[in-house]
Design a protein around this motif. Structure first.
Motif, PDB file in Angstrom:
ATOM      1  N   ASP A  21      -0.832  32.430   2.513  1.00  0.00           N
ATOM      2  CA  ASP A  21      -2.138  32.866   1.993  1.00  0.00           C
ATOM      3  C   ASP A  21      -2.972  33.594   3.039  1.00  0.00           C
ATOM      4  O   ASP A  21      -4.017  34.165   2.725  1.00  0.00           O
ATOM      5  CB  ASP A  21      -2.967  31.644   1.536  1.00  0.00           C
ATOM      6  CG  ASP A  21      -2.423  31.032   0.269  1.00  0.00           C
ATOM      7  OD1 ASP A  21      -1.426  31.561  -0.251  1.00  0.00           O
ATOM      8  OD2 ASP A  21      -2.986  30.017  -0.185  1.00  0.00           O
ATOM      9  N   THR A  67     -11.758  34.869   2.270  1.00  0.00           N
ATOM     10  CA  THR A  67     -12.932  34.451   1.492  1.00  0.00           C
ATOM     11  C   THR A  67     -14.160  34.615   2.374  1.00  0.00           C
ATOM     12  O   THR A  67     -14.160  34.178   3.533  1.00  0.00           O
ATOM     13  CB  THR A  67     -12.806  32.972   1.056  1.00  0.00           C
ATOM     14  OG1 THR A  67     -11.611  32.845   0.311  1.00  0.00           O
ATOM     15  CG2 THR A  67     -13.990  32.534   0.213  1.00  0.00           C
ATOM     16  N   ASP A  85     -14.281  36.675  -2.826  1.00  0.00           N
ATOM     17  CA  ASP A  85     -12.908  36.939  -2.393  1.00  0.00           C
ATOM     18  C   ASP A  85     -12.795  38.393  -1.952  1.00  0.00           C
ATOM     19  O   ASP A  85     -13.012  39.305  -2.753  1.00  0.00           O
ATOM     20  CB  ASP A  85     -11.946  36.652  -3.558  1.00  0.00           C
ATOM     21  CG  ASP A  85     -10.531  37.064  -3.185  1.00  0.00           C
ATOM     22  OD1 ASP A  85     -10.176  36.958  -1.992  1.00  0.00           O
ATOM     23  OD2 ASP A  85      -9.785  37.515  -4.086  1.00  0.00           O
ATOM     24  N   ARG A 128      -9.935  39.342  -0.306  1.00  0.00           N
ATOM     25  CA  ARG A 128      -8.501  39.629  -0.163  1.00  0.00           C
ATOM     26  C   ARG A 128      -8.009  40.531  -1.307  1.00  0.00           C
ATOM     27  O   ARG A 128      -7.227  41.449  -1.093  1.00  0.00           O
ATOM     28  CB  ARG A 128      -7.708  38.322  -0.142  1.00  0.00           C
ATOM     29  CG  ARG A 128      -6.238  38.538   0.171  1.00  0.00           C
ATOM     30  CD  ARG A 128      -5.515  37.239   0.374  1.00  0.00           C
ATOM     31  NE  ARG A 128      -5.649  36.359  -0.782  1.00  0.00           N
ATOM     32  CZ  ARG A 128      -5.138  35.151  -0.868  1.00  0.00           C
ATOM     33  NH1 ARG A 128      -4.466  34.655   0.156  1.00  0.00           N
ATOM     34  NH2 ARG A 128      -5.294  34.416  -1.938  1.00  0.00           N
ATOM     35  N   LYS A 129      -8.509  40.252  -2.510  1.00  0.00           N
ATOM     36  CA  LYS A 129      -8.034  41.022  -3.669  1.00  0.00           C
ATOM     37  C   LYS A 129      -8.420  42.504  -3.528  1.00  0.00           C
ATOM     38  O   LYS A 129      -7.537  43.368  -3.579  1.00  0.00           O
ATOM     39  CB  LYS A 129      -8.595  40.410  -4.956  1.00  0.00           C
ATOM     40  CG  LYS A 129      -8.005  40.968  -6.204  1.00  0.00           C
ATOM     41  CD  LYS A 129      -8.297  40.041  -7.385  1.00  0.00           C
ATOM     42  CE  LYS A 129      -7.849  40.679  -8.682  1.00  0.00           C
ATOM     43  NZ  LYS A 129      -8.773  41.730  -9.115  1.00  0.00           N
ATOM     44  N   PRO A 130      -9.709  42.810  -3.313  1.00  0.00           N
ATOM     45  CA  PRO A 130     -10.049  44.233  -3.155  1.00  0.00           C
ATOM     46  C   PRO A 130      -9.363  44.885  -1.952  1.00  0.00           C
ATOM     47  O   PRO A 130      -9.036  46.069  -1.978  1.00  0.00           O
ATOM     48  CB  PRO A 130     -11.573  44.228  -2.985  1.00  0.00           C
ATOM     49  CG  PRO A 130     -11.947  42.831  -2.675  1.00  0.00           C
ATOM     50  CD  PRO A 130     -10.892  41.956  -3.288  1.00  0.00           C
ATOM     51  N   ARG A 175      -6.341  44.189  -0.869  1.00  0.00           N
ATOM     52  CA  ARG A 175      -4.935  44.465  -1.160  1.00  0.00           C
ATOM     53  C   ARG A 175      -4.751  45.416  -2.328  1.00  0.00           C
ATOM     54  O   ARG A 175      -3.673  45.974  -2.511  1.00  0.00           O
ATOM     55  CB  ARG A 175      -4.214  43.132  -1.455  1.00  0.00           C
ATOM     56  CG  ARG A 175      -4.063  42.330  -0.179  1.00  0.00           C
ATOM     57  CD  ARG A 175      -3.231  41.091  -0.325  1.00  0.00           C
ATOM     58  NE  ARG A 175      -3.096  40.443   0.989  1.00  0.00           N
ATOM     59  CZ  ARG A 175      -2.617  39.234   1.187  1.00  0.00           C
ATOM     60  NH1 ARG A 175      -2.217  38.506   0.153  1.00  0.00           N
ATOM     61  NH2 ARG A 175      -2.531  38.731   2.402  1.00  0.00           N
ATOM     62  N   GLU A 176      -5.814  45.581  -3.107  1.00  0.00           N
ATOM     63  CA  GLU A 176      -5.667  46.345  -4.339  1.00  0.00           C
ATOM     64  C   GLU A 176      -5.628  47.845  -4.070  1.00  0.00           C
ATOM     65  O   GLU A 176      -5.127  48.609  -4.875  1.00  0.00           O
ATOM     66  CB  GLU A 176      -6.838  45.906  -5.238  1.00  0.00           C
ATOM     67  CG  GLU A 176      -7.499  46.844  -6.132  1.00  0.00           C
ATOM     68  CD  GLU A 176      -8.779  46.173  -6.681  1.00  0.00           C
ATOM     69  OE1 GLU A 176      -8.716  45.005  -7.117  1.00  0.00           O
ATOM     70  OE2 GLU A 176      -9.826  46.853  -6.671  1.00  0.00           O
TER      71      GLU A 176
END
Ligand code: SAM
Ligand code: SF4
Length: 339
Positions: free
Chosen positions: A49, A276, A288, A290-292, A294-295
């Motif tokens: 993670d 986070t 969060d 991490r999502k943006p 990696r996106e």
């Protein structure tokens, strides 16, 4: 990697405070188990993670684009993160360009003998070393796993490499109350400032917080019998209030989240090693990243997520430690959010 900043405007929270300081917990793991910080049997985040070093660099750099002037790497123990020097060397480019005023870290000192010179060579000027006692047996007791002599060797190496060292000590009732004066003498004798911190109710631990809690108002009153404290205008941009001891000429800082709330001047947010972003050490508000991150290869979504997150920064914490409040203020340990 394409950098397309959505904006380079400063980050201003809903209460008009500019966010110019990012603290990054590069790992939640540690080679110590300080009994006020962690429980003996901690569950750590799955390694999968974690943000990679490149991703940590990207998030930090996005914050620098948006006006963050100071980066502090912490943890867990930052110097046990594999490849940490690669990240530090890379981030130091922002010092060279002048975009960043300071790159620093908070460490337990266990790995300093190994890394001190490299840290100095990477543009780090000052570090904080945590030390709660000068007694090797008590040190083992409080850290459960730590080796006092290694930390001392680490401090020696840091000073020899030209790093300015500040000591941080958590004030703990019945543990180091009688060592406050010797610790100040030790620190000042070696040209180091020392800051005392009130223990905060973060995460479940084995001990009752109320048994550990030593208000710094009590420490200051006790110190008045031993030395003359003169209020100092010194500030490192953080919550510590500084005094100069007339007898030693050295500085003593007090961080008092319990007895004096300092949230009105808060300038920081905290990133965990999984991406986070916590807007306050003592509240659950989080975003969060991490999502943006990696996106998209572009930093647009990341910068937009940072903007939204800063818009949610709460006014402050409301820590309480008393016998009737058994639950921690937040469930996460200091080692996750980064002290
Ligand atoms: N491992 C490194 C170290 O010990 O310096 C960096 C991380 S540690 C979480 C950062 C600082 O937080 C240390 O000075 C530590 O003593 C302090 N700390 C940990 N838990 C705390 C708590 N519950 N209340 C107040 N300070 C705490
Ligand atoms: Fe590790 Fe620092 Fe927590 Fe001690 S205070 S357990 S050294 S993270």
């Amino acid at each position: 990697m394409t950098h397309t900043p959505a904006s380079s405007a400063p980050l201003i929270d809903p209460f008009g405070r500019a966010v110019t300081y990012l603290r990054v917990s590069v790992t939640d793991r540690c080679d110590f188990r300080c009994n006020y910080c962690m429980s003996e049997s901690m569950t750590f985040l799955p390694k999968g993670d974690l943000l990679s070093l490149e991703e940590l660099d990207r998030v930090c750099s996005a914050f620098v684009t948006r006006g963050v002037r100071k980066l502090r790497l912490t943890g867990g123990e930052p110097l046990v993160r594999r490849g940490i020097m690669t990240l530090i060397r890379s981030l130091s480019r922002h010092l060279e360009t002048g975009a960043l005023d300071e790159l620093t870290l908070t460490t337990n000192g266990s790995q300093l003998a190994k890394y001190a010179q490299e840290l100095a060579d990477s543009g780090i000027k000052r570090i904080n070393v945590s030390l709660d006692t000068l007694n090797a047996d008590k040190f083992r007791e409080i850290t459960r796993w730590g080796d006092f002599n290694k930390v001392m060797a680490g401090i020696d190496a840091a000073q020899a490499a030209g790093l300015k060292v500040k000591l941080n000590a958590v004030a703990l009732a019945g543990f180091n109350e009688d060592e406050i004066v010797p610790m100040i003498q030790f620190a000042h004798g070696r040209g180091m400032d020392i800051t005392f911190i009130e223990v905060m109710p973060l995460g479940e631990i084995e001990t009752q917080r109320a048994d550990q809690y030593l208000p710094l108002t009590r420490v200051r009153a006790m110190l008045m019998d031993h030395m003359t404290l003169e209020e100092s205008s010194h500030s490192t941009g953080g919550p510590a209030r500084y005094f100069t001891a007339r007898e030693t000429g050295g500085r003593i800082g007090f961080i008092t989240p319990l007895t004096h709330n300092f949230c009105e001047s808060c300038n920081r947010v905290r990133l965990t090693c999984t991406g986070t972003l916590y807007m306050c050490l003592g509240q659950e508000d989080a975003a969060d990243l991490r999502k943006p991150l990696r996106e998209s290869e572009s930093d647009g979504p990341l910068l937009a997520a940072i903007d939204r997150a800063i818009g949610l920064k709460p006014k402050g914490h409301d820590f309480v430690i008393d016998r009737s409040t058994r639950k921690p203020a937040v469930g996460r340990h200091m080692s996750l959010t980064g002290g």
